[in-house]
Design an enzyme around this catalytic site. Structure first.
Site, PDB file in Angstrom:
ATOM      1  N   GLU A   1       0.822  -1.222   0.000  1.00 56.84           N
ATOM      2  CA  GLU A   1       0.000   0.000   0.000  1.00 56.84           C
ATOM      3  C   GLU A   1       0.852   1.266   0.000  1.00 56.84           C
ATOM      4  OE1 GLU A   1      -2.700   0.441   3.334  1.00 56.84           O
ATOM      5  OE2 GLU A   1      -3.537   2.283   2.537  1.00 56.84           O
TER       6      GLU A   1
ATOM      7  N   LYS B   1      -2.508  -1.949  -3.191  1.00 57.70           N
ATOM      8  CA  LYS B   1      -3.538  -1.067  -2.620  1.00 57.70           C
ATOM      9  C   LYS B   1      -3.110   0.388  -2.828  1.00 57.70           C
ATOM     10  CE  LYS B   1      -5.954  -0.082   1.698  1.00 57.70           C
ATOM     11  NZ  LYS B   1      -6.688  -0.672   2.811  1.00 57.70           N
TER      12      LYS B   1
END
Ligand code: 13P
Length: 342
Positions: free
Chosen positions: A178, A220
């Site tokens: 992420e 992400k």
């Protein structure tokens, strides 16, 4: 877990237009969320809230995975079933946030580096025993007029993400990578696209250098969007086009799924943007969600910490999960918002 098994976990999470519920707020972040409804954050109020989320009937049709925080992975329902076991029984994959937060990057004012690599191999082994099948590490990149982010700030965060992802794959845990370019600030959408491009390029270069297998991870990312304080806000279509353009340039097709963070967008905007992207397919990867605030804000508003409101809060939760799953199919419309829509 073998490579085939990690890929299978990734594919199961996003199969059938499902996404992830990010319920991995750290102690300080969940306190902020509870402050907004004037609820004291205690181990028991946090446990009750997570039980409300995880026991909502029907979410398993829309939610393939839940990210937990260390404390939550060790907690149970009121009648003693561990949350990890409850989720698994419902066909939802439990995962764990393993980073230890973003701290100031030394000698780089205004930039942050995510910590948590020391001892990570041992923590991953324990999390695996506790039932976690995937992990998450969030890098935070801020945009500022003063030449921020720097090349070094991006590199340091990409390097840490890659070291984390390699340790996860070694441990047989699926890594969610992420890199979040924040939407705070006054920058326009073009600046966000330029920075997101630099960040994704650096992240995939580092992942490759660390021998991380792209087919055994999920990405992400942030959406490409104007800063919250920018006077010129982009349309839904512009956000969808810029985000896809950027991802298609830098994200290998081997990655089994893109699961966006919501990053401070309203629940409706986050769903609308996701939907717009999915009307523009097919794409090399499923394009789905891993929302925290955009799934939970309406739940907290309905709950207010009151036992009497649990049913209403679960109804709001189920609706947000369903609308985002529809958005994964490109079948959401803003007219579906509102309490009376089935
Ligand atoms: P938001 O959707 O609220 O950005 O949270 C997602 C997340 O997991 C942040 O790390």
């Amino acid at each position: 877990m073998s490579s085939d098994e990690l890929n299978a976990v990734a594919c199961a999470i996003v199969a059938g237009h499902k996404g992830i519920l990010a319920a991995d707020e750290s102690g300080s972040t969940i306190k902020k969320r509870f402050d907004s409804i004037k609820l004291e954050s205690t181990e028991e109020t946090r446990r009750r809230y997570r039980e409300l989320l995880f026991t909502t009937e029907g979410i398993e049709s829309f939610i393939g995975g839940v990210i937990l925080y260390d404390e939550t992975l060790r907690q149970s329902t009121h009648d003693g079933m561990s949350f990890a076991e409850l989720l698994l029984k419902r066909g939802i994959v439990p995962g764990i946030k393993v980073d230890q937060g973003a701290k100031p990057l030394a000698l780089h004012p205004g930039e942050k580096i995510t910590e948590g690599l020391d001892g990570l191999r041992e923590r991953l082994a324990e999390y695996k025993l506790l039932g976690a099948k995937f992990a998450k590490w969030r890098a935070v990149i801020e945009i500022d007029e003063r030449d921020i982010p720097t090349r070094y700030g991006i590199h340091a965060n990409a390097h840490a993400l890659a070291r984390y992802a390699a340790l996860c794959q070694e441990a047989g845990i699926l890594p969610i990578v992420e890199p979040e370019v924040l939407m705070d600030g006054e920058h326009d959408i073009a600046r966000c696209e330029a920075v997101t491009s630099q960040v994704l390029e650096a992240v995939f270069t580092e992942l490759s250098a660390h021998r991380v297998r792209f087919e055994d991870m999920l990405l992400k990312p942030n959406m490409v969007i104007a800063g919250k304080k920018c006077a010129q806000q982009a349309s839904v279509q512009q956000v969808a086009e810029a985000t896809l353009r950027c991802l298609k340039r830098y994200v290998p097709a081997e990655v089994p799924g893109i699961i966006f963070l919501s990053g401070g967008q309203s629940a409706e905007d986050a769903t609308d943007h996701l939907n717009a992207m999915n009307t523009m397919g097919p794409h090399p990867w499923p394009v789905s969600f891993s929302y925290g605030r955009a799934l939970q804000a309406p739940v907290l508003a309905a709950w207010q910490g009151q036992e009497d409101n649990v049913a209403a809060a679960q109804k709001a939760h189920l609706m947000r999960c369903r609308l985002n799953s529809l958005a994964c199919a490109g079948e959401y419309a803003r007219t579906m918002e509102g309490p009376d829509h089935p």
